[in-house]
Design a protein around this motif. Sequence first.
Motif, PDB file in Angstrom:
ATOM      1  N   GLN A  21      27.845  49.682 -26.916  1.00  0.00           N
ATOM      2  CA  GLN A  21      29.136  49.082 -27.089  1.00  0.00           C
ATOM      3  C   GLN A  21      29.795  49.312 -25.337  1.00  0.00           C
ATOM      4  O   GLN A  21      30.481  48.480 -25.059  1.00  0.00           O
ATOM      5  CB  GLN A  21      30.133  49.402 -28.263  1.00  0.00           C
ATOM      6  CG  GLN A  21      29.525  48.925 -29.437  1.00  0.00           C
ATOM      7  CD  GLN A  21      29.362  47.411 -29.672  1.00  0.00           C
ATOM      8  OE1 GLN A  21      30.061  46.572 -28.857  1.00  0.00           O
ATOM      9  NE2 GLN A  21      28.641  46.918 -30.612  1.00  0.00           N
ATOM     10  N   LEU A  22      29.682  50.443 -25.057  1.00  0.00           N
ATOM     11  CA  LEU A  22      30.078  50.710 -23.782  1.00  0.00           C
ATOM     12  C   LEU A  22      29.617  49.786 -22.678  1.00  0.00           C
ATOM     13  O   LEU A  22      30.122  49.140 -21.868  1.00  0.00           O
ATOM     14  CB  LEU A  22      29.948  52.220 -23.228  1.00  0.00           C
ATOM     15  CG  LEU A  22      30.651  53.106 -24.032  1.00  0.00           C
ATOM     16  CD1 LEU A  22      30.172  54.738 -23.618  1.00  0.00           C
ATOM     17  CD2 LEU A  22      32.310  52.917 -23.593  1.00  0.00           C
ATOM     18  N   GLN A  23      28.081  49.773 -22.770  1.00  0.00           N
ATOM     19  CA  GLN A  23      27.293  48.628 -21.979  1.00  0.00           C
ATOM     20  C   GLN A  23      27.974  47.479 -22.074  1.00  0.00           C
ATOM     21  O   GLN A  23      28.111  46.546 -20.961  1.00  0.00           O
ATOM     22  CB  GLN A  23      25.684  48.926 -22.259  1.00  0.00           C
ATOM     23  CG  GLN A  23      25.022  49.521 -21.181  1.00  0.00           C
ATOM     24  CD  GLN A  23      23.614  49.478 -21.684  1.00  0.00           C
ATOM     25  OE1 GLN A  23      23.127  48.729 -22.702  1.00  0.00           O
ATOM     26  NE2 GLN A  23      22.741  50.009 -20.854  1.00  0.00           N
ATOM     27  N   ASN A  24      27.930  47.026 -23.345  1.00  0.00           N
ATOM     28  CA  ASN A  24      28.514  45.598 -23.346  1.00  0.00           C
ATOM     29  C   ASN A  24      29.774  45.343 -22.805  1.00  0.00           C
ATOM     30  O   ASN A  24      30.257  44.167 -22.577  1.00  0.00           O
ATOM     31  CB  ASN A  24      28.628  45.250 -25.063  1.00  0.00           C
ATOM     32  CG  ASN A  24      27.180  45.367 -25.803  1.00  0.00           C
ATOM     33  OD1 ASN A  24      26.136  44.998 -25.147  1.00  0.00           O
ATOM     34  ND2 ASN A  24      26.995  45.440 -26.990  1.00  0.00           N
ATOM     35  N   ASN A  25      30.546  46.477 -22.635  1.00  0.00           N
ATOM     36  CA  ASN A  25      32.169  46.076 -22.037  1.00  0.00           C
ATOM     37  C   ASN A  25      32.096  46.461 -20.535  1.00  0.00           C
ATOM     38  O   ASN A  25      33.137  46.678 -20.104  1.00  0.00           O
ATOM     39  CB  ASN A  25      33.023  47.177 -22.747  1.00  0.00           C
ATOM     40  CG  ASN A  25      33.449  46.751 -24.248  1.00  0.00           C
ATOM     41  OD1 ASN A  25      33.135  45.700 -24.599  1.00  0.00           O
ATOM     42  ND2 ASN A  25      34.241  47.542 -24.970  1.00  0.00           N
ATOM     43  N   GLY A  26      30.769  46.477 -20.012  1.00  0.00           N
ATOM     44  CA  GLY A  26      30.643  46.534 -18.448  1.00  0.00           C
ATOM     45  C   GLY A  26      30.537  48.055 -17.928  1.00  0.00           C
ATOM     46  O   GLY A  26      30.612  48.187 -16.844  1.00  0.00           O
ATOM     47  N   PHE A  27      30.443  48.943 -18.836  1.00  0.00           N
ATOM     48  CA  PHE A  27      30.415  50.182 -18.082  1.00  0.00           C
ATOM     49  C   PHE A  27      29.054  50.470 -17.664  1.00  0.00           C
ATOM     50  O   PHE A  27      28.059  50.058 -18.421  1.00  0.00           O
ATOM     51  CB  PHE A  27      30.641  51.313 -19.097  1.00  0.00           C
ATOM     52  CG  PHE A  27      32.180  51.616 -19.531  1.00  0.00           C
ATOM     53  CD1 PHE A  27      33.021  52.419 -18.522  1.00  0.00           C
ATOM     54  CD2 PHE A  27      32.848  51.285 -20.626  1.00  0.00           C
ATOM     55  CE1 PHE A  27      34.173  52.677 -18.833  1.00  0.00           C
ATOM     56  CE2 PHE A  27      34.246  51.195 -20.696  1.00  0.00           C
ATOM     57  CZ  PHE A  27      34.941  52.125 -19.922  1.00  0.00           C
ATOM     58  N   ASN A  28      28.845  51.291 -16.512  1.00  0.00           N
ATOM     59  CA  ASN A  28      27.483  51.923 -16.238  1.00  0.00           C
ATOM     60  C   ASN A  28      27.422  53.258 -16.868  1.00  0.00           C
ATOM     61  O   ASN A  28      27.649  54.405 -16.800  1.00  0.00           O
ATOM     62  CB  ASN A  28      27.608  52.168 -14.718  1.00  0.00           C
ATOM     63  CG  ASN A  28      26.201  52.688 -14.319  1.00  0.00           C
ATOM     64  OD1 ASN A  28      25.261  51.877 -14.630  1.00  0.00           O
ATOM     65  ND2 ASN A  28      26.136  53.646 -13.128  1.00  0.00           N
ATOM     66  N   VAL A  29      26.389  52.920 -17.913  1.00  0.00           N
ATOM     67  CA  VAL A  29      26.278  54.191 -19.123  1.00  0.00           C
ATOM     68  C   VAL A  29      25.214  55.202 -18.449  1.00  0.00           C
ATOM     69  O   VAL A  29      24.116  54.813 -18.213  1.00  0.00           O
ATOM     70  CB  VAL A  29      25.936  53.608 -20.603  1.00  0.00           C
ATOM     71  CG1 VAL A  29      25.907  54.763 -21.369  1.00  0.00           C
ATOM     72  CG2 VAL A  29      27.200  52.782 -21.020  1.00  0.00           C
ATOM     73  N   LEU A  30      25.412  56.617 -18.337  1.00  0.00           N
ATOM     74  CA  LEU A  30      24.760  57.611 -17.613  1.00  0.00           C
ATOM     75  C   LEU A  30      24.297  58.458 -18.756  1.00  0.00           C
ATOM     76  O   LEU A  30      25.399  59.339 -19.073  1.00  0.00           O
ATOM     77  CB  LEU A  30      25.039  58.059 -16.400  1.00  0.00           C
ATOM     78  CG  LEU A  30      25.632  57.010 -15.492  1.00  0.00           C
ATOM     79  CD1 LEU A  30      26.562  57.565 -14.364  1.00  0.00           C
ATOM     80  CD2 LEU A  30      24.474  56.181 -14.944  1.00  0.00           C
ATOM     81  N   GLY A  31      23.230  58.581 -19.298  1.00  0.00           N
ATOM     82  CA  GLY A  31      22.844  59.705 -20.457  1.00  0.00           C
ATOM     83  C   GLY A  31      22.382  60.922 -19.969  1.00  0.00           C
ATOM     84  O   GLY A  31      21.755  60.956 -18.769  1.00  0.00           O
ATOM     85  N   ILE A  32      22.887  62.059 -20.317  1.00  0.00           N
ATOM     86  CA  ILE A  32      22.374  63.484 -20.038  1.00  0.00           C
ATOM     87  C   ILE A  32      21.760  63.823 -21.313  1.00  0.00           C
ATOM     88  O   ILE A  32      22.768  64.036 -22.232  1.00  0.00           O
ATOM     89  CB  ILE A  32      23.268  64.213 -19.563  1.00  0.00           C
ATOM     90  CG1 ILE A  32      23.911  63.778 -18.443  1.00  0.00           C
ATOM     91  CG2 ILE A  32      22.699  65.862 -19.088  1.00  0.00           C
ATOM     92  CD1 ILE A  32      24.901  64.528 -17.351  1.00  0.00           C
ATOM     93  N   GLY A  33      20.681  64.543 -21.516  1.00  0.00           N
ATOM     94  CA  GLY A  33      20.231  64.852 -22.567  1.00  0.00           C
ATOM     95  C   GLY A  33      18.920  65.899 -22.618  1.00  0.00           C
ATOM     96  O   GLY A  33      18.276  65.888 -21.521  1.00  0.00           O
ATOM     97  N   ASP A  34      18.730  66.617 -23.687  1.00  0.00           N
ATOM     98  CA  ASP A  34      17.496  67.563 -23.774  1.00  0.00           C
ATOM     99  C   ASP A  34      16.342  66.998 -24.355  1.00  0.00           C
ATOM    100  O   ASP A  34      15.234  67.537 -24.421  1.00  0.00           O
ATOM    101  CB  ASP A  34      17.663  68.872 -24.048  1.00  0.00           C
ATOM    102  CG  ASP A  34      18.504  68.759 -25.678  1.00  0.00           C
ATOM    103  OD1 ASP A  34      18.356  67.664 -26.327  1.00  0.00           O
ATOM    104  OD2 ASP A  34      19.032  69.956 -26.015  1.00  0.00           O
ATOM    105  N   CYS A  35      16.355  65.567 -24.806  1.00  0.00           N
ATOM    106  CA  CYS A  35      15.286  64.910 -25.388  1.00  0.00           C
ATOM    107  C   CYS A  35      14.384  64.301 -24.108  1.00  0.00           C
ATOM    108  O   CYS A  35      15.126  63.540 -23.455  1.00  0.00           O
ATOM    109  CB  CYS A  35      15.554  64.055 -26.368  1.00  0.00           C
ATOM    110  SG  CYS A  35      14.232  62.907 -27.271  1.00  0.00           S
TER     111      CYS A  35
END
Length: 395
Positions: A21-35
């Motif tokens: 939903q963040l992406q759909n609203n124009g955000f550049n979504v940057l994930g950080i995870g240990d998977c």
Amino acid sequence: MRNFIFISPDFPSNYWKFCKQLQNNGFNVLGIGDCPYDALSDETRSSVNEYYWVSSLENYDEVYRAVAFFTFKYGKIEYIESNNEYWLERDAMLRSEFNVKTGFGARDVKKIKFKSAMKKYFAKAEVKVAKHCIVKSVTGCKKFVEEVGYPVIVKPDNGVGANDTRKITNDIELSEFLLNKQPVQYIMEEYIDGEVNTYDAIVDGDGNPVFETGNVTPDSLMDVVNKNGESVFYILNEPHADIVEAGRRVLKAFGVKNRFVHFEFFRLSKNQNAGEKGEILGLEVNMRPSGGISPDMMNYANSTDVYKIWADVLAYGNTELKCGEKFYCAFAGRRDGKEYALSENDIKQKYAAELKQTGRVPDVLSGAMGNLMYIAAFKTKKAMNEFYAEVLKTK
């Protein structure tokens, strides 16, 4: 481009929906995870614009370097969030380190994470709380017990869920606890006989709720965890008016903005030292959504999409999305190793029209939620209670 760092977008497994939903609203979504990236679900991979793998989210230096990399590559970071209780302190530290102002910073951690510190904000909101003391010595504990009587509750002052929460009923149990407790600060509280009612809300940048709901946990979560019991909680079709009123005051006391929150209250089951039957007491605040699959349950109960409402608030300051038909949404968590009257196929056939989700609960969440979950929506509380009786009945 507006940059949003989302910590651990893959867990819980439904949290990719926040990112999408963040992406759909124009955000550049940057994930950080240990998977590892290749082990991410297709939904998670498609809901982040870039993903930075760290060997452990517990390693602050690794996570710090990930945020620094994204900052160097993309510029100013507008938000850093996990929506996960376990990482709230980490989120706050990173915001302070990288001058991100859209959330609680390192200086705010104590009031949003330590149960003892929360109490003064409940008081500021004119919400009563259980009497308490910090566990420091045998003498201090016994003095507190003399004041409130047994039983008492002890738990880590900075703890997640019902982790290491226990009821102490006599001096022998108190001595055993003091000898064997973990090397962290504990809080001791008078025992409250009541059910947990919650205030759940999505709050805009001015501190006003744009979505409100609530859930009820009839049984003690502490007992569910400690006694390996079945898990029962449900989202109300309409939140209780007194909980909403208290929740809004607590929002203002904490200065909450641009957040999904989950505030817990006791509703007293009988007259007791803490108050009269039906009265509410503040239990604790959680500056994140109710855990696990709860956001999906809120959607089923309100015929809406809380992931979109949250993302709309962060992107635009408000939302045009409304709620539709209202339901009670029930969660029933079964335990492995027990024989139940109805098989899984029996449940799916009998409640085909009401069931929304079934499946295994992740092991890390199973202490409080059981091993097998059944989520269903009902128009009446009576129908919901019949569902619980059927699904959790043992042979």
